[in-house]
Design a protein around this motif. Structure first.
Motif, PDB file in Angstrom:
ATOM      1  N   GLN A 266       0.779  -1.164   0.083  1.00  9.41           N
ATOM      2  CA  GLN A 266       0.063  -0.176   0.030  1.00  9.41           C
ATOM      3  C   GLN A 266       1.041   1.308  -0.127  1.00  9.41           C
ATOM      4  OE1 GLN A 266      -2.365  -0.620   3.458  1.00  9.41           O
ATOM      5  NE2 GLN A 266      -3.014  -2.565   2.987  1.00  9.41           N
ATOM      6  N   ASP A 267       0.361   2.190  -0.824  1.00  7.95           N
ATOM      7  CA  ASP A 267       1.212   3.524  -0.944  1.00  7.95           C
ATOM      8  C   ASP A 267       0.626   4.799  -0.488  1.00  7.95           C
ATOM      9  OD1 ASP A 267       3.012   5.179  -1.495  1.00  7.95           O
ATOM     10  OD2 ASP A 267       3.251   4.900  -3.636  1.00  7.95           O
ATOM     11  N   LYS A 268      -0.166   5.516  -1.508  1.00 10.48           N
ATOM     12  CA  LYS A 268      -0.892   6.636  -1.155  1.00 10.48           C
ATOM     13  C   LYS A 268      -2.459   6.265  -0.393  1.00 10.48           C
ATOM     14  CE  LYS A 268       2.673   9.036  -2.586  1.00 10.48           C
ATOM     15  NZ  LYS A 268       3.652   9.557  -1.710  1.00 10.48           N
ATOM     16  N   ILE A 269      -2.831   7.265   0.379  1.00  9.09           N
ATOM     17  CA  ILE A 269      -4.055   7.097   0.741  1.00  9.09           C
ATOM     18  C   ILE A 269      -4.861   8.618   0.770  1.00  9.09           C
ATOM     19  CG2 ILE A 269      -3.700   7.187   3.293  1.00  9.09           C
ATOM     20  CD1 ILE A 269      -6.274   5.642   3.600  1.00  9.09           C
ATOM     21  N   ARG A 270      -6.050   8.789  -0.140  1.00  5.84           N
ATOM     22  CA  ARG A 270      -6.447  10.101  -0.196  1.00  5.84           C
ATOM     23  C   ARG A 270      -7.981   9.737  -0.073  1.00  5.84           C
ATOM     24  NH1 ARG A 270      -1.698  10.724  -0.001  1.00  5.84           N
ATOM     25  NH2 ARG A 270      -0.408  11.749  -1.735  1.00  5.84           N
ATOM     26  N   THR A 271      -8.789  10.925  -0.010  1.00  4.07           N
ATOM     27  CA  THR A 271     -10.261  10.875   0.038  1.00  4.07           C
ATOM     28  C   THR A 271     -10.831  12.055  -1.099  1.00  4.07           C
ATOM     29  OG1 THR A 271     -10.896  12.688   1.614  1.00  4.07           O
ATOM     30  CG2 THR A 271     -10.548  10.484   2.423  1.00  4.07           C
ATOM     31  N   SER A 272     -12.058  11.639  -1.526  1.00  4.61           N
ATOM     32  CA  SER A 272     -12.627  12.727  -2.412  1.00  4.61           C
ATOM     33  C   SER A 272     -13.182  13.864  -1.760  1.00  4.61           C
ATOM     34  CB  SER A 272     -13.781  11.984  -3.123  1.00  4.61           C
ATOM     35  OG  SER A 272     -14.855  11.620  -2.335  1.00  4.61           O
ATOM     36  N   PRO A 273     -13.339  14.876  -2.352  1.00  2.00           N
ATOM     37  CA  PRO A 273     -13.753  16.351  -1.613  1.00  2.00           C
ATOM     38  C   PRO A 273     -14.704  16.255  -0.711  1.00  2.00           C
ATOM     39  CG  PRO A 273     -13.218  16.557  -3.707  1.00  2.00           C
ATOM     40  CD  PRO A 273     -13.319  15.338  -3.821  1.00  2.00           C
TER      41      PRO A 273
ATOM     42  N   ALA B 100      -4.522  11.981  -6.519  1.00  2.00           N
ATOM     43  CA  ALA B 100      -5.260  13.157  -6.257  1.00  2.00           C
ATOM     44  C   ALA B 100      -6.743  13.185  -6.633  1.00  2.00           C
ATOM     45  CB  ALA B 100      -4.544  14.630  -6.997  1.00  2.00           C
ATOM     46  N   PHE B 101      -7.661  13.188  -5.952  1.00  3.35           N
ATOM     47  CA  PHE B 101      -9.131  13.464  -6.440  1.00  3.35           C
ATOM     48  C   PHE B 101      -9.400  14.822  -6.907  1.00  3.35           C
ATOM     49  CE2 PHE B 101      -9.254   9.809  -3.823  1.00  3.35           C
ATOM     50  CZ  PHE B 101     -10.079   8.958  -4.341  1.00  3.35           C
ATOM     51  N   PHE B 102     -10.057  15.072  -7.929  1.00  3.51           N
ATOM     52  CA  PHE B 102     -10.395  16.154  -8.461  1.00  3.51           C
ATOM     53  C   PHE B 102     -11.775  16.613  -7.898  1.00  3.51           C
ATOM     54  CE2 PHE B 102     -13.008  18.621 -11.534  1.00  3.51           C
ATOM     55  CZ  PHE B 102     -12.606  19.863 -11.513  1.00  3.51           C
ATOM     56  N   SER B 103     -12.620  15.632  -7.819  1.00  8.70           N
ATOM     57  CA  SER B 103     -14.095  15.688  -7.384  1.00  8.70           C
ATOM     58  C   SER B 103     -14.439  14.473  -7.102  1.00  8.70           C
ATOM     59  CB  SER B 103     -14.838  16.198  -8.558  1.00  8.70           C
ATOM     60  OG  SER B 103     -14.998  15.050  -9.564  1.00  8.70           O
TER      61      SER B 103
END
Length: 376
Positions: A278-285, A326-329
Motif C-alpha cells: 500500500q502506498d498513497k491514501i486520499r479521500t474525495s472532496p 489526487a481527487f479532483f471531485s
C-alpha cells in the motif's frame, strides 16, 4: 473538512474551472503541467526551478506554491493566469509544504537542515524558522482548521528517536512540545487529526493518540495502530489506516479518541480486505470515496483501490505504473505514472485514456488538485 490529505475545496478560476497540477522533471529542469479536468488536456506548462519536491495550494486556491529542493526556495504562481508571483527562501532540501486553513501562515519542512520555515503566504515573506538542531529531520506536515497547532513529523537523528513537534499557529513562539514513540516511514505522512481538531493520531510501527491539556501532552499507545503507515480521519469519525508492505488489509476505526485519564476509546474496529504494498491514501472532496494506491510488489502490477466510505464496498483497478494520487471531485481522480497521468471515473472505477506528460526522459512526481491540510 478535517485534517487529511483530501481536505480539498474546489475553486472557480477566471476560466470557470479548477485544475489538476502535475510536477515533473526532465534531465535538467522542473516543470508543472496544468491539466483542465473537463477535457483532460494540458493547457499550460510552467517552468519551475530544478527539482520540484512538493506542491500545495492555499485555501482560497488563488496561489500555487512549489518547493524547489535544489534551489532551496518556494516559488509561487497565480492560478488565474499562471504568472510567477515571487519566491520565498527556505532551508536546505525542502520536502513538504503546507498552508494552514486560515491562509495566513505557511510551513516548509527542510529535511536537510533540519528546520521548519514559517512564512506569510499572502505577502510572500519569511516570518521565522523553527530550528530542530540535530534532533530530527522534518518530512511531513498536517493540521486542522479546528486545531491551534500545526504538526510536523520528524525522522530522528541517532541517538534521538523519531518524534512529532507541534507549532502554535497564531503565535511567534513556534516550538511547543514533542511527542516521541513511533518509528516513521518517512516516505509517507504518518499524521492525521481527529475531526474535532483536538487530538493527533501518530501512525507508525507503534501508534499513538495524543492531545495537549494545560500545556501537557496526554498520550497513549494502542496496539491496534501497530504496523500502520499513513491514514485519513474523516469528518464522520471514520479513521482509515494503510499498513506496512506485507499486510493485505486496511485498518478502520470509528471515533478513536483519548480522554484526560489517558484512556483510549473507540466505537468500532474493522480490518478491510485490501492488497499488499500500500502506498498513497486520499479521500474525495466530500469524503464519499477513499482511494489507496499500491506499488508493484507480489503481483506484476500495482493499482488503485476505490472504497465507498458509506458501505465499505471496494473495487480494484490494475495499473502498470503507479505514482501520486489526487481527487479532483467525487466523480474523478488522477493517478500519476512514470511519464503520464491516468484519470479515473469513480462511479465506474474505470480508467480513462492516459494524459502523456512527456517522453521517457520525463518523470512525474506529485499530483494535486484543490486545497489540502496534510502533505503527501
Amino acid at each position: 473538512m478535517n485534517m487529511n490529505q483530501t481536505a480539498q475545496h474546489s475553486r472557480n478560476t477566471r476560466s470557470g474551472v479548477s485544475y489538476v497540477y502535475v510536477s515533473y522533471v526532465t534531465s535538467n529542469a522542473g516543470y508543472i503541467a496544468v491539466i483542465d479536468p473537463t477535457t483532460d488536456e494540458i493547457i499550460k506548462r510552467i517552468t519551475t526551478g530544478r527539482n520540484p519536491t512538493a506542491m500545495c495550494l492555499n485555501p482560497s486556491g488563488d496561489k500555487l506554491f512549489v518547493a524547489d529542493g535544489l534551489g532551496n526556495v518556494v516559488l509561487v504562481y497565480s492560478t488565474d493566469d499562471f504568472r510567477p508571483l515571487g519566491g520565498i527562501p527556505v532551508g536546505n532540501k525542502p520536502v513538504a509544504i503546507l498552508i494552514e486553513p486560515s491562509g495566513k501562515r505557511g510551513y516548509v519542512a527542510n529535511y536537510g537542515e533540519p528546520s521548519v520555515t514559517v512564512f506569510d503566504p499572502i505577502n510572500l515573506k519569511v516570518i521565522g524558522s523553527v530550528p530542530l538542531k540535530n534532533y530530527g529531520m522534518p518530512f511531513a506536515i498536517a493540521c486542522n482548521e479546528k486545531s491551534p497547532y500545526v504538526y510536523i513529523a520528524c525522522k530522528g537523528i541517532p541517538p534521538f528517536e523519531d518524534f512529532t513537534t507541534m507549532i502554535i499557529i497564531n503565535s511567534d513562539e513556534y516550538l511547543l512540545l514533542t511527542i516521541k514513540g513511533p518509528v516513521f516511514d518517512q516516505t509517507h505522512n504518518p499524521l492525521t487529526v481527529h475531526p474535532n481538531g483536538d487530538k493527533l493520531v501518530d501512525i507508525g510501527n507503534i501508534g499513538f493518540i495524543a492531545y495537549v491539556v494545560t500545556g501537557n501532552i496526554i498520550e497513549n499507545t494502542i496496539s491496534l495502530l501497530d504496523n500502520t503507515v499513513s491514514g485519513v480521519y474523516l469528518d464522520n469519525g471514520l479513521l482509515f489506516c494503510t499498513m506496512r508492505e506485507e499486510r493485505d488489509f486496511l485498518k478502520l476505526f470509528r471515533n478513536l479518541d483519548i480522554d484526560e485519564n489517558y484512556n483510549i476509546t473507540y466505537d468500532d474496529y474493522k480490518e478491510i480486505p485490501s492488497y499488499k504494498d500500500q502506498d498513497k491514501i486520499r479521500t474525495s472532496p466530500s469524503q464519499k470515496y477513499i482511494g489507496v494506491t499500491f506499488q508493484p510488489g507480489n503481483s506484476p502490477l500495482g493499482g488503485l483501490q476505490i472504497i465507498d466510505a458509506d458501505n465499505l464496498s471496494s473495487r480494484f483497478v490494475e495499473l502498470a505504473s503507479i505514482g501520486d494520487l489526487a481527487f479532483f471531485s467525487d466523480t474523478k481522480a488522477y493517478v500519476g505514472g512514470f511519464n503520464h497521468v491516468t484519470p479515473f471515473d469513480l462511479a465506474t472505477a474505470r480508467p480513462l485514456p492516459p494524459i502523456v506528460i512527456g517522453t521517457t526522459y520525463f518523470r512525474v512526481k506529485n499530483v494535486i488538485s484543490g486545497y489540502s491540510n496534510q502533505t503527501s
